[in-house]
Scaffold this motif. Sequence first.
Motif, PDB file in Angstrom:
ATOM      1  N   TYR A  24     -10.487  16.691   2.175  1.00 57.50           N
ATOM      2  CA  TYR A  24     -10.543  15.743   3.278  1.00 57.50           C
ATOM      3  C   TYR A  24     -10.984  16.493   4.530  1.00 57.50           C
ATOM      4  CZ  TYR A  24      -7.676  12.647   0.395  1.00 57.50           C
ATOM      5  OH  TYR A  24      -7.203  11.852  -0.610  1.00 57.50           O
ATOM      6  N   GLY A  53      -1.963  -1.404  -3.082  1.00 59.93           N
ATOM      7  CA  GLY A  53      -0.569  -1.348  -3.490  1.00 59.93           C
ATOM      8  C   GLY A  53      -0.031   0.056  -3.469  1.00 59.93           C
ATOM      9  N   SER A 104       0.861  -1.188   0.000  1.00 62.41           N
ATOM     10  CA  SER A 104       0.000   0.000   0.000  1.00 62.41           C
ATOM     11  C   SER A 104       0.889   1.228   0.000  1.00 62.41           C
ATOM     12  CB  SER A 104      -0.918   0.034   1.231  1.00 62.41           C
ATOM     13  OG  SER A 104      -0.173   0.317   2.400  1.00 62.41           O
ATOM     14  N   THR A 124      -5.283  16.079   3.651  1.00 61.55           N
ATOM     15  CA  THR A 124      -4.765  14.845   3.080  1.00 61.55           C
ATOM     16  C   THR A 124      -5.457  13.692   3.767  1.00 61.55           C
ATOM     17  OG1 THR A 124      -2.781  13.545   2.574  1.00 61.55           O
ATOM     18  CG2 THR A 124      -2.837  14.631   4.716  1.00 61.55           C
TER      19      THR A 124
HETATM   20  C1  LIG Z   1      -4.895   6.976  -0.842  1.00 57.87           C
HETATM   21  C2  LIG Z   1      -3.922   7.816  -0.134  1.00 57.87           C
HETATM   22  C3  LIG Z   1      -2.960   7.294   0.742  1.00 57.87           C
HETATM   23  C4  LIG Z   1      -2.954   5.855   1.162  1.00 57.87           C
HETATM   24  O1  LIG Z   1      -2.890   5.015   0.090  1.00 57.87           O
HETATM   25  P1  LIG Z   1      -3.076   3.438   0.311  1.00 57.87           P
HETATM   26  O2  LIG Z   1      -2.478   2.847  -0.920  1.00 57.87           O
HETATM   27  O3  LIG Z   1      -4.556   3.210   0.408  1.00 57.87           O
HETATM   28  O4  LIG Z   1      -2.364   3.056   1.547  1.00 57.87           O
HETATM   29  C5  LIG Z   1      -2.020   8.140   1.287  1.00 57.87           C
HETATM   30  N1  LIG Z   1      -2.032   9.452   1.021  1.00 57.87           N
HETATM   31  C6  LIG Z   1      -2.962  10.004   0.203  1.00 57.87           C
HETATM   32  C7  LIG Z   1      -2.905  11.464  -0.068  1.00 57.87           C
HETATM   33  C8  LIG Z   1      -3.929   9.202  -0.375  1.00 57.87           C
HETATM   34  O5  LIG Z   1      -4.869   9.753  -1.161  1.00 57.87           O
END
Ligand SMILES: *Cc1c(COP(=O)(O)O)cnc(C)c1O
Length: 385
Positions: free
Chosen positions: A328, A195, A53, A79
Amino acid sequence: MIPYGRQEITEDDVDSVVAVLRSDFLTQGPVVPKFERAVADYCGAAHAVAANSATSALHIACMALGLGPGDWLWTSPITFVATANCALYCGARVDFVDIDPNTYNLCPRALERKLVQAERDGRLPKVLAPVHFAGQSCDMLTVYALSQRYGFRIIEDASHAIGAQYRGEPIGTCRYGDVTVFSFHPVKIITTGEGGMALTNSAELADRMARLRSHGVTRDPTSMTREPDGAWFYQQIDLGMNYRMTELQAALGLSQLSRLDDYVERRHKLARRYDEKLASLSIVLPHQSKDGRSALHLYPIWIDPSQMDRSAVFDRMRRSNIGVNVHYIPVYAQPYHQQRRMLDSTDFPASERYYAGALSLPMFASMTEGQQDQVVAALAEAVRS
Ligand SMILES: *Cc1c(COP(=O)(O)O)cnc(C)c1O
């Protein structure tokens, strides 16, 4: 419901994943390195480390940069919580820098003011994590210059921004920072299911992140504390995690990567259509900076709360089966973070104001013009009633 974002899966994607299922390796095979190389080459970065992730990638990036207890990571309040949490995983503390009211990205002027104050107070950040909000690059030239002056490291959270450009180069060159992180969650630009990936031009950081992704274990004799006992030998030299990406995910990612430019182009077409069709409504449309090309992960409109009730617009849109969302809630407002914010709180007027009126409209590469017309019609009605 028309969602705010969703993946597109083609028959080629399916075939790529099935081919891995029929192969010898479901994990730790040849496809992950191939996907890493392909993303690094696309971005013009030297190294890429895939993870399960973006959250994991952010975590190992922080660890590789040595972030730990007593250190600060600064990021934007606008964020996803993961950008801040990666510092807490390391035992470090988090503080926030207010956003620019036009781009909704971390504001370089607010950053400089806060750095001046932090230098006086002896609490400069070790790491800054600018977020390329909605897919649009932060003012990295200024941020980078400030990092040189104040000695902090930079992790670009480019979860929204694979396929975007800044000053004529892809996001992910790592020209203006130490590590760039992408997310491949299904709502993002390209997907692997779950991912993420961390890009860097530093071989040392790449080695460290690759090790941290897999238990902190090395099989490289030059990294060991003594001569190997034999060809089977490995040593654990860090406390790592199991953050590995599977071969299935990498195969999907590679297949999706071949359509990345097409996806970004389709998002731009949709954004131009929104721009035209929403121009007459009394809402603020997303600003596009001249120094780059957004990947357009999101299309966030802003509704002036003194003129209109955003919550009512949200509810009306949802009742019309339009999956609007709010990106957000400021991270400092989350209870978990409020409990851990120490020292006197700085104000974040631009973040507060943005949050009070933010509404993300559906935006995804496979959205049809018909679906978009439904969104436009529902919004026109929602803001007039
Ligand atoms: C989606 C997102 C994440 C986390 O991504 P994952 O792959 O779901 O862990 C982190 N930072 C931002 C700004 C995101 O939009």
